[in-house]
Scaffold this motif. Structure first.
Motif, short mmCIF file in Angstrom:
data_model
loop_
_atom_site.label_atom_id
_atom_site.label_comp_id
_atom_site.label_asym_id
_atom_site.label_seq_id
_atom_site.Cartn_x
_atom_site.Cartn_y
_atom_site.Cartn_z
N ASP A 274 2.71 2.80 7.62
CA ASP A 274 3.42 1.93 6.99
C ASP A 274 2.80 0.87 6.40
OD1 ASP A 274 5.80 3.40 7.44
OD2 ASP A 274 6.27 1.97 9.16
N SER A 275 1.78 0.44 7.03
CA SER A 275 0.85 -0.62 6.31
C SER A 275 0.29 -0.31 4.82
CB SER A 275 -0.39 -0.96 7.42
OG SER A 275 0.29 -1.72 8.59
N ILE A 276 -0.14 1.03 4.94
CA ILE A 276 -0.93 1.45 3.71
C ILE A 276 0.27 1.35 2.63
CG2 ILE A 276 -1.76 3.65 2.65
CD1 ILE A 276 -3.34 4.25 5.22
N ALA A 277 1.43 2.10 2.75
CA ALA A 277 2.59 2.01 2.23
C ALA A 277 2.87 0.86 1.53
CB ALA A 277 3.86 2.82 2.72
N GLU B 51 0.96 -2.08 1.55
CA GLU B 51 0.12 -2.44 0.58
C GLU B 51 -0.03 -1.76 -0.71
OE1 GLU B 51 -3.39 -5.01 -0.25
OE2 GLU B 51 -2.11 -5.00 1.62
N PHE B 52 0.35 -0.65 -0.70
CA PHE B 52 0.36 -0.07 -1.92
C PHE B 52 1.56 -0.55 -2.91
CE2 PHE B 52 1.42 3.99 -4.34
CZ PHE B 52 0.64 3.65 -5.38
N GLU B 53 2.46 -0.64 -2.31
CA GLU B 53 3.83 -1.25 -2.88
C GLU B 53 3.59 -2.63 -3.48
OE1 GLU B 53 8.60 -0.77 -2.41
OE2 GLU B 53 7.29 -1.20 -0.72
N ASP B 54 2.73 -3.39 -2.97
CA ASP B 54 2.57 -4.84 -3.36
C ASP B 54 1.31 -4.90 -4.03
OD1 ASP B 54 4.70 -5.38 -1.98
OD2 ASP B 54 3.77 -6.20 -0.10
N ASN B 55 0.49 -3.90 -4.20
CA ASN B 55 -1.02 -3.91 -4.83
C ASN B 55 -0.63 -4.29 -6.55
OD1 ASN B 55 -3.20 -3.20 -6.40
ND2 ASN B 55 -3.80 -2.15 -4.56
N ASP C 136 -4.56 2.64 -13.53
CA ASP C 136 -4.82 3.92 -12.83
C ASP C 136 -3.95 3.66 -11.48
OD1 ASP C 136 -5.49 6.26 -11.30
OD2 ASP C 136 -7.45 6.44 -12.10
N PRO C 137 -3.05 4.54 -11.32
CA PRO C 137 -2.32 4.20 -9.80
C PRO C 137 -2.88 4.79 -8.86
CG PRO C 137 -1.31 6.11 -11.23
CD PRO C 137 -2.25 5.22 -12.37
N LEU C 138 -3.80 5.81 -9.01
CA LEU C 138 -4.65 6.58 -7.85
C LEU C 138 -5.47 5.41 -7.45
CD1 LEU C 138 -5.17 9.04 -6.22
CD2 LEU C 138 -6.68 9.91 -8.05
N LEU C 139 -6.16 4.91 -8.47
CA LEU C 139 -7.01 3.71 -7.96
C LEU C 139 -6.20 2.71 -7.09
CD1 LEU C 139 -9.96 2.45 -8.12
CD2 LEU C 139 -9.17 1.46 -10.43
N ALA C 140 -5.21 2.32 -7.54
CA ALA C 140 -4.40 1.43 -6.74
C ALA C 140 -4.30 1.83 -5.39
CB ALA C 140 -2.99 0.95 -7.53
N LEU C 141 -3.98 3.17 -5.24
CA LEU C 141 -3.71 3.75 -3.99
C LEU C 141 -4.95 3.54 -3.06
CD1 LEU C 141 -1.99 4.88 -1.80
CD2 LEU C 141 -2.14 7.20 -2.90
N MET D 134 4.58 5.79 -6.09
CA MET D 134 3.87 6.06 -7.31
C MET D 134 4.67 6.19 -8.40
SD MET D 134 0.70 6.81 -7.85
CE MET D 134 -0.08 7.17 -6.38
N ARG D 135 6.02 7.07 -8.26
CA ARG D 135 6.94 7.05 -9.36
C ARG D 135 7.19 5.77 -9.85
NH1 ARG D 135 11.70 7.55 -11.46
NH2 ARG D 135 12.41 9.47 -12.38
N GLN D 136 7.40 4.77 -9.05
CA GLN D 136 7.85 3.60 -9.78
C GLN D 136 6.61 3.01 -10.55
OE1 GLN D 136 9.11 1.20 -6.45
NE2 GLN D 136 11.20 2.40 -6.06
N ARG D 137 5.46 2.93 -9.91
CA ARG D 137 4.36 2.23 -10.63
C ARG D 137 4.02 3.22 -12.03
NH1 ARG D 137 0.89 -1.09 -7.28
NH2 ARG D 137 -0.68 -0.44 -9.01
#
Length: 226
Positions: free
Chosen positions: A89-92, A94-98, A103-108, A157-160
Motif C-alpha cells: 500500500d505504501s508503494i501504491a 507513493e506512486f499515486e502522489d509521485n 515516463d510513468p514506468l520511471l515514476a513507478l 498507471m492508467r490515470q497517469r
C-alpha cells in the motif's frame, strides 16, 4: 422537574471521564502490543525465514507471552499479511502522489525506491520475499494480496498515462502491461537479492543499484512514450 445537585453531576462526569480515559489507555496498549508482535515477526521472517520462525521466538523477541500472542492472532500466518499489505500500500500511495512527469514506468521505479529507502531507514532491513514452500492456504492469501495491489497500480498507471499522454492508443492494455512490468522489475530484483542468502545479503546501496538496473532493463518500454 427534579434538579440534580451540581456535586452529583460532577461525580457522574468524573466517573465517565475516568472510564473513557481507561478505555483509551486500554486501546492504546492493545495497539502497541499488536504492533510489537508484527514488528518482531517481520524482523524474524526477514532474517531467518518464515518456516524457521516460531511463535515462541516472536513472543520472546517482543517480550510478550505466547498466551498474549493468541489473544491477537490465530497463527503466525496472520502476522505475515498485514506487513505485506502495508508495504505494498505504501508503494501504491507513493506512486499515486509521485509528481514525476513523462515516463510513468520511471515514476513507478522512483516510488518503489523511495519506499525501499524508507523501510531500510526505519528498520535496517531490505524488504524481501520469503523463500518458503508455503501452505496452499497462505500462498493463496498472499497471491490475492499481490493481485489486488497490481490492479491498484494499473488503475493509477492508467490515470497517469491518460494525463501525460492523452492520445495513446489501447490505454487500458498499455497501463496494465506497464504496471506489471514495473512489478516484475521489483520482484526480479528481490529474487536476485534473495539468491545471495540471508548470511550473504548485499548491503542496501547495492540492493538499490540492482533495483535501478532492473528498471533500466524494463524501460525498453519507454519508446511508447517518446
Amino acid at each position: 422537574m427534579t434538579l440534580v445537585p451540581l456535586a452529583q453531576l460532577s461525580l457522574v462526569y468524573n466517573f465517565f471521564m475516568d472510564v473513557t480515559s481507561q478505555l483509551g489507555r486500554r486501546e492504546r496498549k492493545k495497539a502497541d502490543t499488536r504492533a510489537a508482535l508484527l514488528e518482531s515477526a517481520r524482523r524474524l521472517f526477514e532474517t531467518q525465514g518464515f518456516s524457521h520462525t516460531t511463535v515462541q521466538q516472536i513472543t520472546e523477541s517482543a517480550d510478550l507471552s505466547e498466551r498474549t500472542f493468541f489473544r491477537y492472532f490465530q497463527s503466525k500466518e496472520d502476522l505475515l499479511l498485514p506487513g505485506l499489505t502495508a508495504f505494498l500500500d505504501s508503494i501504491a500511495s507513493e506512486f499515486e502522489d509521485n509528481p514525476t512527469l513523462g515516463d510513468p514506468l520511471l515514476a513507478l521505479g522512483d516510488s518503489i525506491e523511495t519506499v525501499f529507502l524508507n523501510e531500510i531507514t526505519r528498520s535496517g532491513f531490505m524488504p524481501m520475499p520469503l523463500p518458503e514452500p508455503w501452505t496452499d492456504n497462505l500462498a493463496a492469501r498472499v497471491a490475492k494480496v499481490y493481485l489486488e495491489w497490481e490492479r491498484r497500480l494499473a488503475a493509477i498507471m492508467r490515470q497517469r498515462i491518460s494525463r501525460s499522454h492523452p492520445g495513446i492508443e489501447d490505454l487500458d492494455l498499455v497501463a496494465e502491461v506497464v504496471a506489471r512490468c514495473g512489478v516484475g522489475a521489483m520482484r526480479a530484483t528481490l529474487e536476485v537479492i534473495r539468491g545471495y542468502g540471508v548470511d550473504r545479503m548485499p548491503p542496501p546501496d547495492l540492493c538499490l543499484r540492482l533495483l535501478r538496473r532492473s528498471f533500466e532493463v524494463a524501460r525498453s518500454l519507454s519508446a511508447l512514450f517518446e
